[in-house]
Structure formats: structure tokens, C-alpha cells
Design an enzyme around this catalytic site. Structure first.
Site, PDB file in Angstrom:
ATOM      1  CE  LYS A  11      -5.045   0.063   0.317  1.00 33.12           C
ATOM      2  NZ  LYS A  11      -5.065  -0.480  -0.447  1.00 33.12           N
ATOM      3  CB  THR A  58      -2.743  -3.567  -0.286  1.00 35.75           C
ATOM      4  OG1 THR A  58      -3.756  -3.455  -1.114  1.00 35.75           O
ATOM      5  CG2 THR A  58      -2.160  -4.054  -1.671  1.00 35.75           C
ATOM      6  NE  ARG A 176      26.816  30.853  -8.806  1.00 36.37           N
ATOM      7  CZ  ARG A 176      26.865  29.152  -9.377  1.00 36.37           C
ATOM      8  NH1 ARG A 176      26.476  28.877 -10.508  1.00 36.37           N
ATOM      9  NH2 ARG A 176      27.034  27.727  -8.579  1.00 36.37           N
ATOM     10  CD  GLN A 228      29.253  20.480  -9.372  1.00 40.07           C
ATOM     11  OE1 GLN A 228      29.019  22.032  -8.976  1.00 40.07           O
ATOM     12  NE2 GLN A 228      29.511  20.160 -10.371  1.00 40.07           N
ATOM     13  CG  HIS A 256      19.929  28.370 -13.684  1.00 37.04           C
ATOM     14  ND1 HIS A 256      21.022  28.024 -12.784  1.00 37.04           N
ATOM     15  CD2 HIS A 256      19.700  27.172 -14.762  1.00 37.04           C
ATOM     16  CE1 HIS A 256      21.675  27.231 -13.691  1.00 37.04           C
ATOM     17  NE2 HIS A 256      20.528  26.561 -14.306  1.00 37.04           N
TER      18      HIS A 256
HETATM   19  O1  LIG Z   1      27.486  25.370  -9.299  1.00 35.80           O
HETATM   20  C1  LIG Z   1      27.516  24.718 -10.557  1.00 35.80           C
HETATM   21  N1  LIG Z   1      28.078  23.644 -10.959  1.00 35.80           N
HETATM   22  C2  LIG Z   1      27.929  23.304 -11.902  1.00 35.80           C
HETATM   23  O2  LIG Z   1      28.464  22.443 -12.178  1.00 35.80           O
HETATM   24  C3  LIG Z   1      27.079  24.303 -12.962  1.00 35.80           C
HETATM   25  N2  LIG Z   1      27.406  24.430 -14.683  1.00 35.80           N
HETATM   26  C4  LIG Z   1      26.665  25.593 -14.993  1.00 35.80           C
HETATM   27  O3  LIG Z   1      26.244  26.077 -15.892  1.00 35.80           O
HETATM   28  N3  LIG Z   1      26.396  26.759 -13.697  1.00 35.80           N
HETATM   29  C5  LIG Z   1      26.468  25.828 -12.394  1.00 35.80           C
HETATM   30  N4  LIG Z   1      27.444  26.654 -11.353  1.00 35.80           N
END
Ligand SMILES: O=c1[nH]c(=O)c2[nH]c(=O)[nH]c2[nH]1
Length: 295
Positions: A11, A58, A176, A228, A256
Site C-alpha cells: 500500500k 494491501t 551570483r 559541487q 537559476h
Molecule cells: O555550481 C555550479 N555547478 C555547475 O556544474 C554549473 N554549471 C552551470 O552552468 N552553472 C553551474 N553552477
């Protein structure tokens, strides 16, 4: 002859609300969660030869979810998932695995005139606390997580030094906007049984609080060179804070916000250091994932 090489059923989307009423103080505490329960075992014949004698309906699983929520605490969700899953193994000898997923919604206590209200709550965001449990007779595998924690920082994020070639249009930036929906999981060392989950019960709330705090503090305070690196910093600290966690994942969309050049209108300056009005994008978005484990 084809064979059933994998099967599970159960379920999904069982919504449960539980209130705890403290008789002494009159304070109520509420939990709202959505449970998915999928069983595995010697059930192939139900698929191949319509043998329903092996089928736990279930509908009965849904009933069991309610009954176990009444009989046991539902907090932390890792403990409730373990009780619930173990029940199916104890009750049905041909069931070998219970997969229990729980999504807990937020009900945050209202503060009225500076005081915590005893029985009124509000939804302070779509963030959820999640558990994925796999309960077997060999052990209990638990993965905890947070999802849907939407965050934004208006500066303190850069992205430069990436590959530039004939496919590249993105400019480098040293300042940014960074916004993401935090989705993180942490996988616990396998525990042998429910008694071990009970014994370690305090670690689950602590890890959830630590993971939330670390995610937000790192997001806010780090001068981010990329999504990352920021997510790696977060995961590293969760592993340090929770010794019984063996790996941490993050899946972060890069939501973005584009600068808008308004110079065509009376020479208005709205780019670079003058940028104030941006266009938030619904998509496409970056999506950066990682799993960080102990070496
Ligand atoms: O922090 C980011 N990692 C990316 O791999 C990436 N690629 C992108 O176009 N902008 C960003 N920003």
C-alpha cells in the site's frame, strides 16, 4: 518460461495523523506522515498462477499501519518504520522483506503572544523528513533524509574556471544568486534488529537536526565556488557529526536567476554590480548529485 525475477507489492500513500496529549500539561504534539509499505517474499505464485493464498491484502497492510501507529510511538519515524516492518516478518513466515517508506510533513507549533500554543500548529514549509527502511530477518537497513528545503542566498556564490570551448556561452561570475531545494539522505550502518534500533533511538533525531543545521549553516556561511563543492562540505560534516552513518547523499537543483539587461530603457543599469531585478527561471535547472562515504 519467464520467471518472476523481482516482486514487491503493498500500500502506498497511506496518510496517518497521530496526536499525543500530555495529560499533565494539556500540551498536544502532532505528527502527520505518509507511509508506503511494500512486501517481498515467497509471493511469485500470486503473479504466475493466481495463487492468492500467499497474498497479504494491501488493505490489511493499510489497517496494520494504523494499528501499529496506535500501539507504538510514531517518532522518530525510523523507529516506527522498524516496528511496522518487523510486524510483517513476525506475522507471516513467507514474507522476507518489508520496505517501509515514510514522509513526515511539518506541523510547527504556533507562538501566540510570545508563548508556545498547546494545540495549534502551522505549515512552515514543504520540507519533509523522510525514512526508507528495509527490514529483513538478517537486519534493518535505514536511510534517513530531508527533502524540499528551499533555500536562497543573494550573494556569496561564484562559478568560474569551468571548461570554455565552442559550446560555452555562460559567463564566469564571482557573485551570483544561489538557490536550491535541499534533498539529502544519510544511510545508517545496518542494525541487527528492532531492539538495536530502540537502543540507538536518540541518534535519529540528533542526525536529522544536525543535517538540517549543517546544510543551512554551510549554505549560508560558505563562500560557494560551486554547488559541487558546497554539497561536499555539507556531507563531510554530516559524516563527522553522525559516526553511525556510513554515507550521505545530496541532490541539489541549481535554480537559476537570470540578470536582465534593461539598458535599452533610458540606459538603466541592472547588470553586474548594479543588478537588482532578476528573472527567476522555472527550468531548465542544473541538477548536481553526490554520494559521500567513509574512505
Ligand atoms: O555550481 C555550479 N555547478 C555547475 O556544474 C554549473 N554549471 C552551470 O552552468 N552553472 C553551474 N553552477
Amino acid at each position: 518460461m519467464p520467471v518472476v525475477s523481482a516482486a514487491r507489492y503493498g500500500k502506498d500513500n497511506v496518510r496517518v495523523y497521530k496526536v499525543h496529549k500530555d495529560e499533565a500539561t494539556g500540551t498536544h504534539t502532532v505528527t502527520e506522515m505518509t507511509v508506503c509499505c511494500l512486501l517481498e517474499g515467497d509471493i511469485e505464485s500470486s503473479y504466475t498462477v493466481a495463487d492468492n493464498s500467499v497474498v497479504v491484502a494491501t488493505d490489511s497492510m493499510k489497517n496494520t499501519i494504523y494499528i501499529k501507529a496506535k500501539e507504538h510511538p510514531v517518532n522518530p519515524p525510523e523507529l516506527y518504520a522498524s516496528y511496522l516492518g518487523q510486524h510483517f516478518l513476525d506475522q507471516y513466515s513467507h514474507i522476507h522483506v518489508a520496505n517501509i517508506n515514510i514522509v513526515v510533513k511539518r506541523w510547527t507549533r504556533m507562538i501566540i503572544d510570545g508563548k508556545e500554543h498547546p494545540h495549534s500548529f502551522y505549515r512552515d514549509g514543504e520540507e519533509t523528513r523522510n525514512v526508507e527502511a528495509r527490514i529483513t530477518r538478517q537486519g534493518i537497513e535505514l536511510k534517513s533524509g530531508i527533502a524540499g528545503l528551499l533555500v536562497l542566498k543573494s550573494t556569496g556564490s561564484a562559478f568560474h574556471g569551468f571548461i570554455r570551448d565552442e559550446f560555452t556561452t555562460l559567463g564566469e561570475t564571482w557573485d551570483r544568486i544561489l538557490s536550491t531545494d535541499i534533498d539529502s539522505t544519510w544511510t545508517w550502518n545496518t542494525l541487527p534488529n528492532v531492539a538495536a534500533v530502540e537502543k540507538k533511538v536518540a541518534q535519529f533525531d540528533k542526525a536529522w537536526e544536525d543535517a538540517r543545521r549543517i546544510s543551512m549553516k554551510t549554505f549560508a556561511e560558505e563562500s560557494s565556488p560551486s554547488v559541487q563543492h558546497t554539497m561536499y562540505k555539507m556531507g563531510e560534516q554530516i559524516l563527522e557529526a553522525a559516526p553511525e552513518v556510513k554515507s550521505v547523499t545530496y541532490a541539489l537543483p541549481n535554480k537559476h536567476y537570470f540578470e536582465i539587461d534593461l539598458s535599452w530603457h533610458k540606459g538603466i543599469k541592472n547588470t553586474g554590480k548594479d543588478a537588482e531585478v532578476y528573472a527567476p527561471q522555472s527550468g531548465p535547472n542544473g541538477l548536481i548529485k553526490v554520494e559521500i562515504s567513509r574512505s
